[in-house]
Every structure is written in C-alpha cells, then in structure tokens.
Design an enzyme around this catalytic site. Sequence first.
Site, short mmCIF file in Angstrom:
data_model
loop_
_atom_site.label_atom_id
_atom_site.label_comp_id
_atom_site.label_asym_id
_atom_site.label_seq_id
_atom_site.Cartn_x
_atom_site.Cartn_y
_atom_site.Cartn_z
N THR A 1 0.97 -1.23 -0.07
CA THR A 1 0.06 0.01 0.10
C THR A 1 1.00 1.24 -0.07
O THR A 1 2.07 1.12 -0.01
CB THR A 1 -1.01 -0.20 1.30
OG1 THR A 1 -1.75 0.96 1.31
CG2 THR A 1 -0.27 -0.11 2.42
N LYS B 1 3.89 1.35 -3.87
CA LYS B 1 3.15 0.66 -4.83
C LYS B 1 4.10 0.74 -6.03
O LYS B 1 4.25 -0.22 -7.11
CB LYS B 1 1.84 1.26 -5.31
CG LYS B 1 0.91 0.54 -4.19
CD LYS B 1 -0.62 1.05 -4.74
CE LYS B 1 -1.51 0.56 -3.62
NZ LYS B 1 -2.92 0.74 -3.74
N ASP C 1 -5.68 -3.91 -7.71
CA ASP C 1 -6.57 -2.68 -7.56
C ASP C 1 -7.35 -2.38 -8.73
O ASP C 1 -8.66 -2.27 -8.73
CB ASP C 1 -5.55 -1.50 -7.37
CG ASP C 1 -5.10 -1.23 -5.97
OD1 ASP C 1 -5.88 -1.92 -5.03
OD2 ASP C 1 -4.00 -0.65 -5.72
#
Length: 463
Positions: free
Chosen positions: A265, A269, A306
């Site tokens: 996170t 990233k 994501d």
Amino acid sequence: MRRIVLCGFRGTGKTEIGKILAGQLNFPFIDTDNLIEQKTGRSIPSIFHDEGEERFRAVEREVIAQLPQKDVVVSTGGGVVIDPSNMERLRKESVLVLLVADIDTIEQRLKRKPRPPLTGLPLREEIAEMMERRRQHYHAAADFCIDTSETTVEVATGNLMHILHNGMVMEKQRETGMAFFKTGRIPTPKLHALEAILTDPARDPLTRLLGVAGYPCAHSKSPALFNTLFANYGLNYSYTWFEDPEIDEIMNVARELDVKGLSVTIPFKQDIIEYLDEIDEHAAQHIGAVNTVVFACGSAIGYNTDWIGIRKPLISLKGVNAVLLGAGGAAAGAAYALTDLDMQVTILNRTPKNAQTLAERFGCRWGDLQEIDRIKPDLVVNATPLGMHPDDHSPLRDDQLNKEMTVFDLVYTPPETPLIEQARRIGCRTITGTEMFIEQAREQFYLFFGIDAPIERIREMVL
Ligand code: NAP
C-alpha cells in the site's frame, strides 16, 4: 502431522518422493492418478484419448474431494492446481509441497514414460507451454518448494523431511524478524501472537506469514480479513503488519522470514517494483504499480489487483462517459480498468499536468477539476484521498451531480465519505471503496493460495 500433498509438473518426482516420504513418516501413500484409474477402470491416456481432458478433470475433482484429511501423503496430477475447488480441498489442514525441476531434467524423465498429450506439441515445447500456463497456479499452491533437478529422490526426500520438521526459517532470522515487528505499531496482543509464531520453542515451524507492507498501514483492514479467511479455509498462515518507512527494510525482513506474500500500500506501490524478480503484464506494462507480491521458489512476483477491484463493480457500465478524479497510483489502476471497459474517460486533477501525463498513457482526455461542469458524465470515480479525513469535504458541488449518475468513491476509510453521502442524497447509484477493497482482496487471496473465495463470504467478513 498435517496431510502432506505433493504437487508439481509431471516428471518432478512426486510419486517416487511421495512413496519414500510416506514410508519414513509411516503414513499411507495415495497417488490421485492411480485412484482415477481405479475409479474409471481405465488408464489415464485412454481417458484423455476417448473422452478428453474435461472428463479427466471431472473425475480428478471427485477423487480430490474424497481424499482422507490427515496422516497421509498424497501425490497429485500436474494439472490439479488449476482448479480452485481442488485447491480449496487440498489446502485444508494440509502442507502443500511444490516439486519443481528444470525443463531439461523434466524432458529427460518424461522421455522414459508414456504420456497423455495435452497440446499436440512436441514434448519439449509442450513442457514449456504447460509449465508457463500453470506457473501462477503452482506458485499459489506452494507452501514449500523443493527443486529436484540435480538430486536423487532420496536426497530430495531428506530435504523435504528437514523442512517438515524445522520449517524454512532459522532461529537467527526469526529473532531479526521479531525485532523488526517491535519497531512497528502492531497492537500488543497481535505482537504476542507473532512472538508465539516466531520465537516460542513450542511453535509450529510450518506456520508462515503474509502481511501488508506500507507506511503507515496500521489502519489496514487486511490483517483482520485475511486471518479470518485463513481460519475459514484451514490455512496454516498468519497475516500481519509490515510497517516501516523503508521498503528496503520490509523486503529484507520478508525474505528472511520466508513470507508467502505481501499486500502493498501507500507509499510503496511504485517503489517496490525494483525489488521484484518478475511483474505481471497488467501491473508492469500498463499500470506501473504493484499492490500484491507473491514469493515462491525463491522469486518475488508482482501483480496489481486494484484495477480488478475497480473494474468488477463497473462491468455493467461498459462504454459510458466517465470522469476520473485524481492522477495518482489508484487513478492509474482506475484509468486502466475504465479504458478496459471501453469507457470514454476524462481525467481531472488538482494538478492538471499530472492528469495530462496519466491521460496520455491511456489515451484519455484530461483537465482541471472544474472541467466536470462541461462533461456531464454517466460515471464519476474519485481516486483522490478527499474524504479520508474528518474535516474533508466532497470533491464535487451538489449541482455537479444528478440522479442518473453512478458515483464510485475509492476511499474506504471511512466507508461513508462526504461524496457517497452527497451522491446518495441526490439519488445517484453509489459504489463505496469497500467494494473495491473486497474485490481486490479476493483476487489477492486467489493469487496467494489459488482459492476462489465467494465474494459474499468476503463481504460478510469485512462489513
Ligand atoms: P496518491 O498516489 O497520493 O494520489 C493522490 C491523487 O489525489 C493525486 O492526483 C493528487 O493530486 C490528488 N489529491 C490529493 N489531495 C487532494 C486534495 N486535497 N484535493 C484534490 N486532489 C487531491 O494516492 P493513491 O494511492 O492514488 O490513493 C488515492 C485514494 O485511493 C486513497 O485515499 C485511498 O484511500 C484510495 N484507495 C482505495 C483502495 C481500496 O481498496 N478501496 C485501494 C487503493 C487506494 P496532485 O496530482 O495534485 O497531487
């Protein structure tokens, strides 16, 4: 001891090693291919030849479902890992050992055995093709990995026995790991639980760790979710916080502790990419960000889930006119997901230059935040952090929304953001950041373990 399940490509030594291991542990040995032949009264090549691979896989699933749960060594067929329902059953209360070998070794070994053709290609090409196709599944299947290329089955079995008794992580590495966790902000009871896993003399040496890597990441919901999943699916894993300002430090500890995987996170990233051995196509070439790392057989492989978490809730909106607010890491995943759904996307950002850079990568239009007045989109996706802090306001005015619109706020802490409250009040269809979190976590769980957890089950755990 837990059930021992051997998986891997044909010719990696599952049957030979399985027999010796079962003898040494005084457990029965089961070869699932033999069970399939007994059940059908036919040889595997003849099932493939007469009824095709689909029929073989169906019988294989039935056989896997009926295996004993404990005190047994099981050798599985090379393709068993592809089916998530097999993985769910094989993983329950078991140790999965992936046997690997290089292509030359496998080719030499298979030349001596008859084989059911799977692709119609010459042997070496078939091996290369099938190994590549199954790679991700094998990685997900591996609790532990043994390379059988340049060794005898006796030595390989000895190495495996050593792992089964001692695990992969030596005392010094466990102490280093514990010292690292003590510098983070892990709640005291969880820190004690980690101590029990890493340094308690009575610990289970086969318990492995995963975690969220970030700074800060103490607020992350991932530990609670993944630990509930592990309990539900009978997995001998524990998920914790790898919180540190230096990604270098996190990756060192992760490797020392033979961690199975990381959720990545803010702010790592992009930075994590240089620490990885491989990156999948979506994460690397298109999005340029990794939020999932799977460690397997000495390699660290990066993925991005994501964008899947953004794409899935929007599938019914293919081709619409969309505005994306923000141009950071989450926005890159969103731009990839929205353009993949053939939407006409305009990226609007506080700093228009950043919107332009992202828009040019994905062939979108771009502008500053006020441009939304001109566009009148069907869909608005918020990929800025506005809404995370108690005094944040919605990024939009009331008159910029109407009830025909869908509003997707990627922010998930808090679940009800000012934008979501405003959009509900106006009558828009709303999608919260929790939906993205659930979908991307489900995909991460699949990449880590090969198990397809039902979305409803994950939703119940999160809400
Ligand atoms: P990031 O890389 O730091 O990007 C932030 C973006 O928001 C930048 O474009 C920035 O504009 C803009 N921005 C920042 N503060 C702003 C403000 N006060 N007003 C207007 N624009 C502002 O962050 P990120 O990694 O993309 O994450 C963005 C959000 O996505 C986070 O809040 C996170 O909660 C959410 N997220 C959710 C999930 C989930 O599972 N639901 C997963 C990942 C991320 P500039 O270019 O001008 O700096």
